[in-house]
Design a protein around this motif. Sequence first.
Motif, PDB file in Angstrom:
ATOM      1  N   ASP A 177       1.921   2.602  12.083  1.00 10.15           N
ATOM      2  CA  ASP A 177       3.022   2.940  11.566  1.00 10.15           C
ATOM      3  C   ASP A 177       3.605   2.138  10.466  1.00 10.15           C
ATOM      4  O   ASP A 177       4.964   2.338   9.759  1.00 10.15           O
ATOM      5  N   THR A 178       2.840   1.270   9.872  1.00 11.84           N
ATOM      6  CA  THR A 178       3.503   0.511   8.618  1.00 11.84           C
ATOM      7  C   THR A 178       3.212   1.142   7.353  1.00 11.84           C
ATOM      8  O   THR A 178       3.498   0.599   6.377  1.00 11.84           O
ATOM      9  N   SER A 179       2.956   2.308   7.140  1.00 15.89           N
ATOM     10  CA  SER A 179       2.961   3.111   5.863  1.00 15.89           C
ATOM     11  C   SER A 179       4.415   3.299   5.495  1.00 15.89           C
ATOM     12  O   SER A 179       5.023   4.506   5.906  1.00 15.89           O
ATOM     13  N   GLY A 180       4.970   2.537   4.753  1.00 15.19           N
ATOM     14  CA  GLY A 180       6.183   2.798   4.097  1.00 15.19           C
ATOM     15  C   GLY A 180       6.215   3.211   2.822  1.00 15.19           C
ATOM     16  O   GLY A 180       4.988   3.172   2.084  1.00 15.19           O
ATOM     17  N   ASP A 181       7.249   3.720   2.377  1.00 11.10           N
ATOM     18  CA  ASP A 181       7.285   3.881   0.878  1.00 11.10           C
ATOM     19  C   ASP A 181       7.768   2.619  -0.118  1.00 11.10           C
ATOM     20  O   ASP A 181       7.965   1.597   0.638  1.00 11.10           O
ATOM     21  N   GLU A 201      10.021   2.021  -2.027  1.00 14.08           N
ATOM     22  CA  GLU A 201      11.396   1.779  -2.280  1.00 14.08           C
ATOM     23  C   GLU A 201      11.780   0.490  -1.326  1.00 14.08           C
ATOM     24  O   GLU A 201      12.808  -0.020  -1.753  1.00 14.08           O
ATOM     25  N   LEU A 202      11.635   0.747   0.029  1.00  7.15           N
ATOM     26  CA  LEU A 202      12.181  -0.179   0.799  1.00  7.15           C
ATOM     27  C   LEU A 202      11.492  -1.535   0.904  1.00  7.15           C
ATOM     28  O   LEU A 202      10.227  -1.309   1.262  1.00  7.15           O
ATOM     29  N   ASP A 203      11.980  -2.593   0.381  1.00 11.97           N
ATOM     30  CA  ASP A 203      11.234  -4.022   0.631  1.00 11.97           C
ATOM     31  C   ASP A 203      11.366  -4.122   1.881  1.00 11.97           C
ATOM     32  O   ASP A 203      12.238  -4.334   2.695  1.00 11.97           O
ATOM     33  N   LEU A 204       9.963  -4.252   2.497  1.00  8.75           N
ATOM     34  CA  LEU A 204       9.817  -4.359   3.814  1.00  8.75           C
ATOM     35  C   LEU A 204       9.782  -5.973   4.337  1.00  8.75           C
ATOM     36  O   LEU A 204       9.471  -6.488   5.383  1.00  8.75           O
ATOM     37  N   SER A 205      10.091  -7.255   3.328  1.00  8.04           N
ATOM     38  CA  SER A 205       9.638  -8.380   3.590  1.00  8.04           C
ATOM     39  C   SER A 205      10.662  -8.703   4.672  1.00  8.04           C
ATOM     40  O   SER A 205      11.954  -8.654   4.556  1.00  8.04           O
ATOM     41  N   ILE A 234      10.891  -7.658   7.597  1.00  6.95           N
ATOM     42  CA  ILE A 234      11.386  -6.702   8.498  1.00  6.95           C
ATOM     43  C   ILE A 234      10.397  -6.652   9.449  1.00  6.95           C
ATOM     44  O   ILE A 234       9.261  -6.395   9.065  1.00  6.95           O
ATOM     45  N   ASP A 235      10.739  -6.894  10.858  1.00 10.44           N
ATOM     46  CA  ASP A 235       9.605  -6.708  11.753  1.00 10.44           C
ATOM     47  C   ASP A 235       9.667  -5.453  12.494  1.00 10.44           C
ATOM     48  O   ASP A 235      10.421  -4.952  13.154  1.00 10.44           O
ATOM     49  N   ASP A 236       8.586  -4.683  11.766  1.00 12.89           N
ATOM     50  CA  ASP A 236       8.544  -3.331  12.459  1.00 12.89           C
ATOM     51  C   ASP A 236       8.170  -3.435  14.141  1.00 12.89           C
ATOM     52  O   ASP A 236       8.779  -2.428  14.702  1.00 12.89           O
TER      53      ASP A 236
END
Lengths: 620, 186
Positions: free
Chosen positions: A381-385, A387-391, A393-395
Amino acid sequence: MAAGALHQWPPSGAGKTPTLGGGFHVNLGKESRAQTLQNGRRQIHHLGSQLQLNQHCLDTPFNFFKMAVSKHLTRGRKMAHVIAACLYLVCRTEGTPHMLLDLSDLLQVNVYVLGKTFLLLARELCINAPAIDPCLYIPRFAHLLEFGDKNHEVSMTALRLLQRMKRDWMHTGRRPSGLCGAALLVAARMHDFRRTVKEVVSVVKVCESTLRKRLTEFEDTPTSQLTIEEFMRIDLEEECDPPSYTAGQKKQRMKQLEQVLSKQLEEVEGEISSYQDEIEIELENSRPRAKGPLPGLKDGSTEDATSSAFGDEDPEDEELEAAASHLNKDFYQELLRGGSAMGDSEATGVPDETCRPPALDLGISDSIRECIASQGRDPKDTSGDGELDLSGIDDLEIDRVSHRVGAPGPRSQPQLRAEKEARIAKEKELGVYKEHKPKKSGKRREPILASTAGEAIEKMLEQKRISSKIDYSVLRGLDSKAEASPQTERTQAEASPQAERTQAETRPSSRKLARRRPPASRSRADPLSSVGKRLRPLVSTQLAKKAAMGEALLPNRPAPGAELVRPAAVLVESGPVSYHPEEEADEEDADEEDGEPCVSALQMLGGSDYGCDGDEDEAY
Amino acid sequence: MDADSDVALDILITNVVCVFRTRCHLNLRKIALEGANVIYKRDVGKVLMKLRKPRITATIWSSGKIICTGATSEEEAKFGARRLARSLQKLGFQVIFTDFKVVNVLAVCNMPFEIRLPEFTKNNRPHASYEPELHPAVCYRIKSLRATLQIFSTGSITVTGPNVKAVAAAVEQIYPFVFESRKEIL
């Protein structure tokens, strides 16, 4: 004015019809404006006469209204609101005793809506309305309260009171009408008028509780301590803090005090609990001595019997709870292990779990499922785009939350079953699978079929281990010994027909048999209290009430219930018996219900017995 | 924060409101059915979603605009917004996190003295308005900062402004005026 009179006649509907014709378009803007002003003037007059304003006070609002119209402040607002605001603006600048509330009363509009319009107008037209003085309203309200000849005196007193209240900071941030009401009420009482709070409330139009609050606030000021004469003469120099301020400080102080007290309480409680422990130890030590006169019991069995009977909480129940707590601990550990792997996400996850009802299997299965789900899910599920800074963020956490909430939706039965199987398989794989099912089913015992009561007891002992604390071999030895003795044989012979009868009665359903067995065994043991007596507490140790009876404590005394048993009607037991065959049957049969009723029954017994065991339980 | 005053004032930020866009249409029904901690207000056409960490409440509109409230700092607001966007991504929307903006900050500040509201209002006429009939506090607007202050007689002040900096500046600015009309300690 003349133009106004001319235009006043055609009603608005008639005025609009010419706009349909093309020729009027040139004049339309002017015409419309004039009409608006005309309407405004009419409405101002109408409202003003209702408020009983003088002519001057009717002209000024019209000027305000004209200004408002020219500044386009009427757009998006209701005409009536703007007009009321204009009127109120004049009331404020002129100092007439009218409240915004009166206007809203007349127009049937919310005060705050009017207030908003008024504030906007005042701001936009740069009119600085002086602050409201509550003294303005005193004569008006006094008039309404009908003090007759003494009207002036009462209002003077009220004014004086108001001045005092102002000095005591009671008026800042308060509705003037409420203050007036309080002052008038006190003034009326000072002049021997009977005015109830309700009468005043109906005049000043505030809530009764508001008025009471003002009165209590006034009561807290030092002025209220003066007598009437003193009040008329003396002006106290000092000022009070605003009531809300003092209230806030009081609250703070209370909080501090509470903290200190709770700290002290904790200390005292600690002391008490230490004493309690000592007392309990002493009691424990003294108990066997009290048991001393018990006849013919072997040491081991004595202790067991006492522990089971005194153990206030039934051994089985204890076991169950121990198991439950163990399981709980297990799955918390599991969860924690999973959580530490997941990093900080666990911090929020665990409290969630603790919030849940501690129902045994539900909690475990749910949380395990969760753990598995969150562990199994992460990589894809970790495939993000970009644009969104995922730092930060705990998926996993997001997943977990969404998964959990998503899970208990409406599902069909086969789906549920399949899910459960899958879950169990997974749990087995992970080695965390706890057998939920067998425990339940294990409680449903085979019906005991025995020709004699003794045999039945023996069988039952084989089937059901009531407590790990009981030395069963000793018990069995006892039983056989008792059977061997001639006396017991005789009693058995007496009892067995009866037992057989009861069995014959109840054979069709094994449940019933189990239900009636205990009375049978008791009646057998009745004449000579040896085996049955000693066994009985064992037979139904999960019955809390029995523990209360303390039958094991005094085995020599025949239980009152036993004496009442008649051979014909075994079940009909009356009198002051805490023991109840129905209940026992229920509890024996449906063991899964054991925990609850037992605990409640224990609680019914009172603290002394339950308390010590309860403490032990909490220590788990 | 208040270098000019001799007493240190604690400005406690109680709420930060922020807005961002997802640049995609959001199917509210889908969010309502599959999302966690959601309330679907169908009559208004919005979904409320709550996060536990940071504790924020988001209003999700189907246009893709999302309003987050309840954070206690700007960083937290941003973090919460990002988390929310992520959780929407997980629901299968093509969420792009754009146009993030803090729109409103609410803060509370306590003055160590009481304030004479009528006097204060008189001194600060055009900006302050005091209507005890409507509200117990004086409403003081600072146009340049776009901040509004509610000044209570007990000395507590609530400030709303477009961002934390403006709020702090507003408190700094109001302090001398408030100090002027404080209640003298007898």
